[in-house]
Design an enzyme around this catalytic site. Structure first.
Site, PDB file in Angstrom:
ATOM      1  N   ASP A  49       0.841  -1.213   0.000  1.00 25.70           N
ATOM      2  CA  ASP A  49       0.000   0.000   0.000  1.00 25.70           C
ATOM      3  C   ASP A  49       0.871   1.256   0.000  1.00 25.70           C
ATOM      4  O   ASP A  49       0.364   2.368  -0.099  1.00 25.70           O
ATOM      5  CB  ASP A  49      -1.014  -0.005   1.155  1.00 25.70           C
ATOM      6  CG  ASP A  49      -0.357  -0.062   2.516  1.00 25.70           C
ATOM      7  OD1 ASP A  49       0.877  -0.210   2.589  1.00 25.70           O
ATOM      8  OD2 ASP A  49      -1.088   0.042   3.531  1.00 25.70           O
ATOM      9  N   SER A  50       2.198   1.076   0.059  1.00 25.90           N
ATOM     10  CA  SER A  50       3.115   2.205  -0.144  1.00 25.90           C
ATOM     11  C   SER A  50       2.862   2.834  -1.518  1.00 25.90           C
ATOM     12  O   SER A  50       3.302   3.955  -1.770  1.00 25.90           O
ATOM     13  CB  SER A  50       4.572   1.755  -0.023  1.00 25.90           C
ATOM     14  OG  SER A  50       4.847   0.692  -0.906  1.00 25.90           O
ATOM     15  N   LYS A 118      -1.241  -9.435   2.723  1.00 26.62           N
ATOM     16  CA  LYS A 118      -0.472  -8.992   3.892  1.00 26.62           C
ATOM     17  C   LYS A 118      -1.329  -8.018   4.693  1.00 26.62           C
ATOM     18  O   LYS A 118      -2.060  -7.218   4.104  1.00 26.62           O
ATOM     19  CB  LYS A 118       0.835  -8.324   3.463  1.00 26.62           C
ATOM     20  CG  LYS A 118       1.640  -7.744   4.648  1.00 26.62           C
ATOM     21  CD  LYS A 118       3.053  -7.401   4.275  1.00 26.62           C
ATOM     22  CE  LYS A 118       3.238  -6.051   3.638  1.00 26.62           C
ATOM     23  NZ  LYS A 118       2.781  -4.901   4.457  1.00 26.62           N
ATOM     24  N   GLU A 120      -1.220  -5.562   8.553  1.00 26.71           N
ATOM     25  CA  GLU A 120      -0.374  -5.029   9.618  1.00 26.71           C
ATOM     26  C   GLU A 120      -0.944  -5.349  10.992  1.00 26.71           C
ATOM     27  O   GLU A 120      -2.169  -5.337  11.175  1.00 26.71           O
ATOM     28  CB  GLU A 120      -0.229  -3.506   9.462  1.00 26.71           C
ATOM     29  CG  GLU A 120       0.507  -3.117   8.202  1.00 26.71           C
ATOM     30  CD  GLU A 120       0.738  -1.610   8.077  1.00 26.71           C
ATOM     31  OE1 GLU A 120       0.451  -0.857   9.035  1.00 26.71           O
ATOM     32  OE2 GLU A 120       1.209  -1.196   7.008  1.00 26.71           O
ATOM     33  N   GLU A 187       9.477  -4.283   9.971  1.00 27.21           N
ATOM     34  CA  GLU A 187       9.906  -2.989   9.421  1.00 27.21           C
ATOM     35  C   GLU A 187      10.467  -2.097  10.522  1.00 27.21           C
ATOM     36  O   GLU A 187       9.932  -2.049  11.633  1.00 27.21           O
ATOM     37  CB  GLU A 187       8.714  -2.299   8.732  1.00 27.21           C
ATOM     38  CG  GLU A 187       9.098  -0.946   8.147  1.00 27.21           C
ATOM     39  CD  GLU A 187       8.053  -0.354   7.210  1.00 27.21           C
ATOM     40  OE1 GLU A 187       7.028  -1.018   6.932  1.00 27.21           O
ATOM     41  OE2 GLU A 187       8.273   0.787   6.756  1.00 27.21           O
TER      42      GLU A 187
HETATM   43  O1  KIV Z   1       3.554  -1.145   1.545  1.00 27.98           O
HETATM   44  C1  KIV Z   1       4.719  -1.552   1.465  1.00 27.98           C
HETATM   45  O2  KIV Z   1       5.462  -1.275   0.517  1.00 27.98           O
HETATM   46  C2  KIV Z   1       5.205  -2.386   2.560  1.00 27.98           C
HETATM   47  C3  KIV Z   1       6.689  -2.603   2.614  1.00 27.98           C
HETATM   48  C4  KIV Z   1       7.312  -1.413   3.224  1.00 27.98           C
HETATM   49  C5  KIV Z   1       7.026  -3.855   3.316  1.00 27.98           C
HETATM   50  O3  KIV Z   1       4.457  -2.812   3.374  1.00 27.98           O
END
Ligand code: KIV
Length: 286
Positions: A49-50, A118, A120, A187
């Site tokens: 989500d980055s 994924k 968090e 992270e």
């Molecule tokens: O969203 C993302 O790119 C991530 C990475 C920083 C692991 O979660």
């Protein structure tokens, strides 16, 4: 009759059995063409989500909508052949209840064709991770610095640099592994703590700013290519693509202004007829 792709994709269980072995390699990818380039070199690609910050100019990952993750996730699946594709569940799509998390994770899996999601969170996500994995959804967890909680953490802060923070983060790792996650991103974490967790945690730890002690590494592609305006201390820039883009764009602008581009070889003539430019050259030469 089934349609088979030539390469067999890496699966979540393939990543799980890599615990303690050859380091697992991963990068983020957000679109099909980069996925095609990265695919042969990585074990998994994360549609993180980055992308909200890197591609869409948001200040944090908090505003990223589910539909955007699905759109980019599907593109990365289409562009890749052999790597496992993991798609991030965005903020607000899984925290409320295991039920809602399942509905949204199932949508991501169905509409993108990815192999895992994924999310968090540590202890607080144990029940949800269990619920999803029991129902056929492989889950990668994410602990330490969790960017979706930026407003609670008061910024993007490295975790575990004070000894009294360790117990809770170690418990996060224990709970998510027990709940059935097949690996965990760690992270922004102090090296000593990352080493301790990696040693006892039965699932692979994937570090980003968490030292070489982890079972694998991930970086945001744009950061390691030198495309991001600012990068954290833990990023190594393996190329300076930002500079290369700037100099290419400058040459293009100069060529357009000087009428050097497009040249004859970039121009379509009429079928069977000389183009005006060719005619002019011939007349001038005749
Ligand atoms: O969203 C993302 O790119 C991530 C990475 C920083 C692991 O979660």
């Amino acid at each position: 009759m089934s349609i088979q792709k030539s390469a067999k994709r890496i699966t979540a269980p393939d990543i799980l059995v890599r615990k303690g072995g050859e380091p697992i390699v991963s990068l983020t990818a957000y679109h099909a063409h980069t996925a095609r380039i990265l695919d042969p070199y990585v074990d998994f690609l994360l549609v993180g989500d980055s992308l909200g910050m890197v591609m869409h100019g948001y200040e944090s990952t908090v505003p990223v909508p589910l539909d955007l993750m699905i759109m980019h996730g599907a593109a990365v699946v289409r562009g890749s052949e052999q790597s496992l594709i993991v798609v991030d569940m965005p903020f607000g799509s899984y925290e409320e209840s295991p039920n809602i998390a399942f509905r949204n994770a199932a949508r991501i899996m169905k509409e993108t064709g990815c192999g895992a999601v994924k999310l968090e969170g540590g202890q607080r996500m144990g029940e949800t991770i269990h619920y999803l994995t029991e129902r056929g959804i492989p889950v990668m967890a994410h602990i330490g610095l969790t960017p979706q909680s930026v407003h609670v953490m008061g910024g993007f802060k490295t975790q575990g640099r004070e000894r009294d923070e360790w117990a809770s983060i170690e418990e996060d790792a224990r709970v998510i592994a027990e709940a059935g996650a097949f690996s965990v991103v760690m992270e922004g974490m102090a090296e000593l703590l990352a080493a301790r967790i990696t040693k006892v945690c039965p699932i692979p730890t994937i570090g980003i700013g968490a030292s070489a002690e982890c079972d694998g590494q991930i970086l945001v592609l744009e950061d390691m290519l030198g495309l991001s305006p600012r990068v954290p201390k833990f990023v190594k820039e393996f190329a300076q693509i930002g500079n290369a883009i700037e100099s290419a764009v400058q040459s293009y602008a100069d060529d357009v202004r000087a009428r050097k581009f497009p040249a004859q070889e970039h121009t379509y003539a009429m079928k069977g007829k000389a183009s005006p430019a060719t005619k002019k050259t011939k007349m001038a030469g005749s």
